[in-house]
Motif scaffolding. Structure first.
Motif, short mmCIF file in Angstrom:
data_model
loop_
_atom_site.label_atom_id
_atom_site.label_comp_id
_atom_site.label_asym_id
_atom_site.label_seq_id
_atom_site.Cartn_x
_atom_site.Cartn_y
_atom_site.Cartn_z
N LEU A 38 15.29 50.68 -41.16
CA LEU A 38 16.00 52.03 -40.69
C LEU A 38 15.81 52.02 -39.28
O LEU A 38 14.91 51.85 -38.85
N PHE A 39 16.84 52.56 -38.48
CA PHE A 39 16.89 52.59 -37.20
C PHE A 39 16.59 54.34 -36.67
O PHE A 39 17.33 54.90 -37.36
N ILE A 40 15.82 54.57 -36.08
CA ILE A 40 15.65 55.86 -35.58
C ILE A 40 15.94 55.99 -34.14
O ILE A 40 15.47 55.27 -33.48
N PHE A 41 16.84 56.82 -33.74
CA PHE A 41 17.42 57.18 -32.55
C PHE A 41 16.11 58.13 -31.51
O PHE A 41 16.08 59.19 -31.76
N ILE A 42 15.47 57.09 -30.85
CA ILE A 42 14.58 57.71 -29.85
C ILE A 42 15.08 57.75 -28.45
O ILE A 42 15.33 56.71 -28.14
N ASP A 43 15.22 58.80 -27.96
CA ASP A 43 15.50 59.07 -26.37
C ASP A 43 17.22 58.46 -26.46
O ASP A 43 17.50 57.75 -25.48
N GLY A 44 17.82 58.61 -27.63
CA GLY A 44 19.35 57.95 -27.66
C GLY A 44 19.44 56.47 -27.96
O GLY A 44 20.66 56.00 -28.19
N LEU A 45 18.24 55.94 -28.12
CA LEU A 45 18.29 54.35 -28.43
C LEU A 45 17.79 53.98 -29.87
O LEU A 45 16.68 54.67 -30.34
N PRO A 46 18.53 53.15 -30.49
CA PRO A 46 18.25 52.84 -31.88
C PRO A 46 16.82 52.09 -32.06
O PRO A 46 16.81 50.95 -31.49
#
Length: 110
Positions: A38-46
């Motif tokens: 699963l990708f979590i978008f942290i500071d706009g980055l996956p």
């Protein structure tokens, strides 16, 4: 980043073992259950996280690798999540195109 499709967000921590509760469109739930990451978008980055365990007793809950406490899980509350496009099941006219999803249905044509 263009290969990652945003599918929902993390609502809150779930339990004491680091599970997170997701809010995703129902059409994507089977895709999440079959995905390894699963990708979590942290500071706009996956950022990819390996899915260790899934539970669906009170919504869609995931245990992600290296997220081991409610405090760890709380850091991701409100962040968007996504899946790699290769992990998305084909969706057609509101139904997931997978044989198992169509078992025990009867179709009536007027």
């Amino acid at each position: 980043m263009e290969d990652i499709t945003e599918i929902g967000k993390i609502v809150k921590p779930d339990g004491i073992k680091g599970f997170v509760l997701l809010d995703v469109n129902q059409l994507y739930e089977k895709s999440v259950e079959k995905a390894d990451f699963l990708f979590i978008f942290i500071d706009g980055l996956p950022v990819p996280f390996r899915i260790e365990k899934i539970k669906s007793d009170r919504g869609l809950g995931l245990k992600l690798e290296e997220v081991d406490s409610p405090e760890d899980a709380a850091l991701f509350t409100g962040l968007s999540v996504g899946l790699h496009k290769k992990d998305l099941l084909q969706i057609k006219k509101g139904l997931v195109n997978e044989k198992d999803d169509l078992k025990n249905f009867v179709l009536f044509d007027q």
